[in-house]
Design an enzyme around this catalytic site. Structure first.
Site, PDB file in Angstrom:
ATOM      1  N   HIS A  88       7.643  -4.475   4.908  1.00 10.46           N
ATOM      2  CA  HIS A  88       8.389  -3.543   5.749  1.00 10.46           C
ATOM      3  C   HIS A  88       7.855  -3.715   7.167  1.00 10.46           C
ATOM      4  CE1 HIS A  88       9.123  -1.001   1.909  1.00 10.46           C
ATOM      5  NE2 HIS A  88      10.154  -1.795   2.149  1.00 10.46           N
ATOM      6  N   GLU A  91       5.488  -1.239   8.849  1.00 11.61           N
ATOM      7  CA  GLU A  91       4.251  -0.876   8.155  1.00 11.61           C
ATOM      8  C   GLU A  91       3.250  -1.977   8.466  1.00 11.61           C
ATOM      9  OE1 GLU A  91       5.250  -0.051   4.063  1.00 11.61           O
ATOM     10  OE2 GLU A  91       6.816   1.385   4.649  1.00 11.61           O
ATOM     11  N   HIS A 195       1.300  -2.262   2.178  1.00  7.89           N
ATOM     12  CA  HIS A 195       2.273  -1.385   2.818  1.00  7.89           C
ATOM     13  C   HIS A 195       1.554  -0.274   3.590  1.00  7.89           C
ATOM     14  CE1 HIS A 195       6.110  -2.684   0.705  1.00  7.89           C
ATOM     15  NE2 HIS A 195       5.172  -3.369   0.066  1.00  7.89           N
ATOM     16  N   GLU A 285      -0.870   0.853  -0.544  1.00  7.81           N
ATOM     17  CA  GLU A 285      -0.487   1.665   0.612  1.00  7.81           C
ATOM     18  C   GLU A 285      -1.768   2.004   1.355  1.00  7.81           C
ATOM     19  OE1 GLU A 285       2.620   2.538   1.386  1.00  7.81           O
ATOM     20  OE2 GLU A 285       3.771   2.124  -0.449  1.00  7.81           O
TER      21      GLU A 285
END
Length: 449
Positions: A88, A91, A195, A285
């Site tokens: 992404h 990100e 991410h 993440e």
């Protein structure tokens, strides 16, 4: 005084991305990243190999740096590992972490014992940015930054073939096709994609295995114990991920979550890696903010550095080896199955007859089969592998069957589609349907994570 002309001076004159103390902590644009990777490849030519796996929609190269004792080719018994960042585009922390990981690995080789052992026993692939177009279009906002999607406005983490929903007509984006071709070209064993927007390690399945067993609202894979171990390895090696109050909501126990339990996701990359390419992948993440201030980056690197290294070592879990025929020749596409682990796509040997099975310590019964060969069943006792930087090595030797049989000409990807989309009969949808309604609101709320 005349200053000697050196490559370092040349790079400094060309608006280089490093400082006297090393790679600086800021967000380097795509041109700077390419320049950095090419310089690393020049300066560490025996340790690294740089290549583009394809181009983005706008024509930017998707650069992968390979690191290892012999970086240009796969060697039998040396597992392939990869990190993928910036899927992404907005990100951005993973992109920074992977550039600093490259610096750490190259500078530490032959001087740091841990890094030296990692690179002597593993071939490491690093794709710092899977979505450079999205990065270039992104804005510096904590939560609502532009640039998540590629230039066509497509979420790349919803564009892979899905194990549980047919989408043969789905248009694959250029970046996704490049990664799929990359996975075809290397026998990857373990992976993580990086991410932002939370601080947690998420593991498969992201979508529902309707034909398998659903525990609560988790979607449980046959290798769930290994995935939990992998996720905890990262979260507990990280300085704070294992805590439950990292961001803006009630946290995740131990800093890990089953992907489907968090929110359902179709077309995700980690499920594709696992189901079709027998590469165990988790999603990391790394930051509450998708695009945090640059002043936060040094602390984030210190928090993630030990976890990035610890996770890489897990590629040496379990068992590895070759399947050979009675003449000692490698057997390609032999099925190597572990009793009690009915993978949607059975694990098969590669073109070298190699197999890798990431397993926790314990006793496991293997069944190895190939057309025209007698099957072999054997129980192996698997020790803990990562500390020794080598999984247990065991070769299986098959004898020609008296019944006969021709060579296996089946495409492994095609041969498992029926098993994927109908894993246990027609009741998969019935298992899934009652669980979807209460998750719809959560899915919408989480859509941009």
């Amino acid at each position: 005084m005349m200053v000697p002309f050196t490559p370092c001076l040349c790079l400094w004159l060309g608006a280089w991305v490093s400082t006297a103390s090393g790679l600086d902590f800021r967000y380097h644009n795509t041109v700077e990243v390419e320049r950095y990777l090419k310089a690393v490849n020049r300066n560490y030519s025996s340790l690294t190999h740089l290549h583009s796996i394809g181009k983005s929609v706008e024509g930017r190269d998707l650069w992968v740096l390979v690191l290892g004792e012999r970086p240009t080719e796969h060697r039998i018994g040396i597992p392939e590992f990869k990190y993928v960042g910036n899927m992404h585009g907005n990100e951005v922390v993973g992109r920074v972490m992977l550039l600093h990981l490259i610096e750490l690995l190259t500078q530490g080789y032959l001087s740091d014992p841990l890094i030296t052992r990692i690179l002597n026993s593993t071939r490491v692939h690093v794709l710092p940015s899977m979505n450079p177009d999205g990065f270039e279009a992104s804005t510096r906002n904590c939560v609502y930054s532009d640039g998540r999607f590629n230039k066509h406005g497509v979420d790349l983490n919803r564009n892979f073939p899905d194990a549980f929903e047919r989408d043969e007509e789905e248009q694959r984006e250029a970046e996704v096709r490049a990664v799929m071709d990359w996975l075809d070209s290397e026998p990857f064993v373990l992976s993580a994609n990086l991410h932002g927007g939370a601080v947690v390690a998420s593991y498969p399945y992201d979508n529902s295995n309707g034909g398998g067993e659903l525990q609560g609202s988790s979607s449980v894979s046959p290798d769930n114990d290994v995935f939990v171990h992998l996720a905890k390895t990262y979260s507990f090696s990280h300085t704070s991920m294992q805590k439950e109050n990292n961001c803006y909501e009630k946290g995740f126990k131990d800093g890990i979550t089953n992907g489907f339990y968090w929110y359902p996701l179709a077309g995700g990359m980690q499920d594709y890696n696992y189901v079709w390419r027998q590469c165990l992948e988790i999603t990391l993440e790394l930051s509450c903010c998708k695009y945090p201030p640059e002043t936060d980056l040094p602390g984030m690197w210190e928090a993630n550095k030990p976890a990035l290294l610890a996770y890489m070592q897990q590629v040496h879990l379990g068992v590895k080896g070759q399947v050979l025929d009675s003449a000692g020749a490698p057997v390609q596409n032999a099925l190597v199955e572990v009793e009690g682990r009915r993978n949607l796509c059975p694990f098969r040997t590669d073109r070298n007859g190699e197999y890798y099975r990431l397993l926790l310590p314990g006793d496991y019964t293997f069944k190895v089969t190939a057309p025209g060969q007698e099957s072999v069943t054997k129980t192996l006792s698997v020790p803990y592998g990562p500390d020794s930087f080598s999984a247990l090595t065991h070769d299986f030797v098959l004898q020609r069957s008296s019944i006969g049989g021709g060579p296996d000409t089946t495409d492994p990807t095609e041969s498992c589609t029926a098993r994927v989309w109908n894993p246990a009969g027609s009741h998969g949808a019935a298992l899934l349907a009652p669980r979807l309604a209460p998750l719809l609101v959560l899915t919408l709320c989480r859509l941009l994570l």
